[in-house]
Design a protein around this motif. Structure first.
Motif, PDB file in Angstrom:
ATOM      1  N   CYS A  94       0.827  -1.088   0.033  1.00 11.53           N
ATOM      2  CA  CYS A  94      -0.025  -0.054  -0.099  1.00 11.53           C
ATOM      3  C   CYS A  94       0.757   1.270  -0.009  1.00 11.53           C
ATOM      4  O   CYS A  94       2.115   1.141   0.515  1.00 11.53           O
ATOM      5  N   ASN A  95       0.350   2.405  -0.437  1.00 15.39           N
ATOM      6  CA  ASN A  95       1.363   3.659  -0.579  1.00 15.39           C
ATOM      7  C   ASN A  95       0.108   4.569  -0.315  1.00 15.39           C
ATOM      8  O   ASN A  95      -1.013   4.832  -0.612  1.00 15.39           O
ATOM      9  N   ALA A  96       0.682   5.682   0.294  1.00 14.79           N
ATOM     10  CA  ALA A  96       0.136   7.035   0.518  1.00 14.79           C
ATOM     11  C   ALA A  96       1.059   8.250   0.005  1.00 14.79           C
ATOM     12  O   ALA A  96       2.078   8.285   0.498  1.00 14.79           O
ATOM     13  N   GLU A  97       0.426   8.890  -0.974  1.00 11.52           N
ATOM     14  CA  GLU A  97       1.481   9.778  -1.406  1.00 11.52           C
ATOM     15  C   GLU A  97       0.431  11.175  -1.649  1.00 11.52           C
ATOM     16  O   GLU A  97      -0.802  11.242  -1.556  1.00 11.52           O
ATOM     17  N   GLY A  98       0.973  12.334  -1.720  1.00 11.78           N
ATOM     18  CA  GLY A  98       0.708  13.611  -1.923  1.00 11.78           C
ATOM     19  C   GLY A  98       1.604  14.682  -2.049  1.00 11.78           C
ATOM     20  O   GLY A  98       2.686  14.561  -1.818  1.00 11.78           O
ATOM     21  N   SER A  99       1.026  15.627  -2.761  1.00  8.81           N
ATOM     22  CA  SER A  99       2.150  16.872  -3.104  1.00  8.81           C
ATOM     23  C   SER A  99       1.122  18.226  -3.527  1.00  8.81           C
ATOM     24  O   SER A  99      -0.071  17.738  -3.884  1.00  8.81           O
ATOM     25  N   ASP A 100       1.516  19.207  -3.290  1.00  8.74           N
ATOM     26  CA  ASP A 100       0.983  20.531  -3.669  1.00  8.74           C
ATOM     27  C   ASP A 100       2.110  21.553  -4.101  1.00  8.74           C
ATOM     28  O   ASP A 100       3.015  22.119  -3.297  1.00  8.74           O
ATOM     29  N   TYR A 101       1.727  21.648  -5.479  1.00 11.94           N
ATOM     30  CA  TYR A 101       3.340  22.544  -5.886  1.00 11.94           C
ATOM     31  C   TYR A 101       2.861  24.080  -6.192  1.00 11.94           C
ATOM     32  O   TYR A 101       1.546  24.153  -6.594  1.00 11.94           O
ATOM     33  N   ASP A 102       3.312  24.996  -5.523  1.00 10.18           N
ATOM     34  CA  ASP A 102       3.243  26.307  -5.829  1.00 10.18           C
ATOM     35  C   ASP A 102       3.944  26.980  -7.008  1.00 10.18           C
ATOM     36  O   ASP A 102       5.066  27.065  -7.167  1.00 10.18           O
ATOM     37  N   GLU A 103       3.141  27.102  -8.019  1.00  8.97           N
ATOM     38  CA  GLU A 103       3.734  27.336  -9.444  1.00  8.97           C
ATOM     39  C   GLU A 103       4.468  28.943  -9.260  1.00  8.97           C
ATOM     40  O   GLU A 103       5.352  29.077  -9.985  1.00  8.97           O
ATOM     41  N   VAL A 104       4.001  29.667  -8.246  1.00  3.75           N
ATOM     42  CA  VAL A 104       4.558  31.278  -8.126  1.00  3.75           C
ATOM     43  C   VAL A 104       5.881  30.817  -7.541  1.00  3.75           C
ATOM     44  O   VAL A 104       6.826  31.539  -7.897  1.00  3.75           O
ATOM     45  N   LEU A 105       5.835  30.288  -6.396  1.00  2.00           N
ATOM     46  CA  LEU A 105       7.316  29.986  -5.776  1.00  2.00           C
ATOM     47  C   LEU A 105       8.171  28.892  -6.300  1.00  2.00           C
ATOM     48  O   LEU A 105       9.336  28.906  -5.865  1.00  2.00           O
ATOM     49  N   GLU A 106       7.460  28.164  -7.109  1.00  4.20           N
ATOM     50  CA  GLU A 106       7.905  27.256  -7.963  1.00  4.20           C
ATOM     51  C   GLU A 106       8.789  26.273  -6.870  1.00  4.20           C
ATOM     52  O   GLU A 106      10.092  25.893  -6.966  1.00  4.20           O
ATOM     53  N   SER A 107       7.995  25.863  -5.973  1.00  3.15           N
ATOM     54  CA  SER A 107       8.424  24.738  -4.930  1.00  3.15           C
ATOM     55  C   SER A 107       7.430  24.274  -4.494  1.00  3.15           C
ATOM     56  O   SER A 107       5.949  24.675  -4.599  1.00  3.15           O
ATOM     57  N   TYR A 108       7.447  22.995  -3.651  1.00  3.51           N
ATOM     58  CA  TYR A 108       6.368  22.262  -2.972  1.00  3.51           C
ATOM     59  C   TYR A 108       5.928  22.791  -1.746  1.00  3.51           C
ATOM     60  O   TYR A 108       6.937  22.977  -0.851  1.00  3.51           O
ATOM     61  N   ARG A 109       4.801  22.967  -1.626  1.00  3.70           N
ATOM     62  CA  ARG A 109       4.203  23.190  -0.213  1.00  3.70           C
ATOM     63  C   ARG A 109       4.309  22.238   0.909  1.00  3.70           C
ATOM     64  O   ARG A 109       4.600  22.056   1.931  1.00  3.70           O
ATOM     65  N   TYR A 110       3.967  20.942   0.199  1.00  2.00           N
ATOM     66  CA  TYR A 110       4.400  19.708   0.683  1.00  2.00           C
ATOM     67  C   TYR A 110       4.577  18.651  -0.132  1.00  2.00           C
ATOM     68  O   TYR A 110       3.960  18.724  -1.246  1.00  2.00           O
TER      69      TYR A 110
END
Length: 125
Positions: A94-110
């Motif tokens: 099993c796998n648990a994944e997630g991400s949130d990319y901020d295109e303005v800052l060009e970095s991942y919030r998480y």
């Protein structure tokens, strides 16, 4: 963070099994939970995934036979496997994944990607 999978075992072809995987040590709802499998001598492959909103994705080989579901409150994902075939024999992860990319800052919030220890499913012919 721990993902504890259970429900594997030995079953005859045509039979059913239900896998469960509970995520602990997480105080937020997981974006995407899923199941992957690895047969002896083969690469790990996608079986099914489900998003927080309930959108599902299945490998062609399991469509119509397997059903993925989740309990968001418990961060638990299930895999109901029916009409099992010998070629379904594998260790299921099993796998648990997630991400949130901020295109303005060009970095991942998480960003996170966690794996369980695997549970063996053996289907005899």
């Amino acid at each position: 963070v721990q993902l504890q999978a259970s429900g594997g075992g030995l079953v005859q072809a045509g039979g059913s099994l239900r896998l469960s995987c509970a995520a602990s040590g997480i105080d937020f709802s997981v974006d995407v939970m899923g199941w992957y499998r690895q047969a002896p001598g083969k690469q790990r492959e996608l079986v099914a995934t489900i998003t927080l909103g309930g959108n599902t994705n299945y490998a062609d080989s399991v469509k119509g036979r397997f059903t993925i579901s989740r309990d968001n409150a418990k961060n638990t994902v299930y895999l109901q496997m029916n009409s099992l075939k010998p070629e379904d024999t594998a260790v299921y992860y099993c796998n648990a994944e997630g991400s949130d990319y901020d295109e303005v800052l060009e970095s991942y919030r998480y960003q996170y990607d966690y794996w369980g220890q695997g549970t063996l499913v053996t289907v005899s012919s």
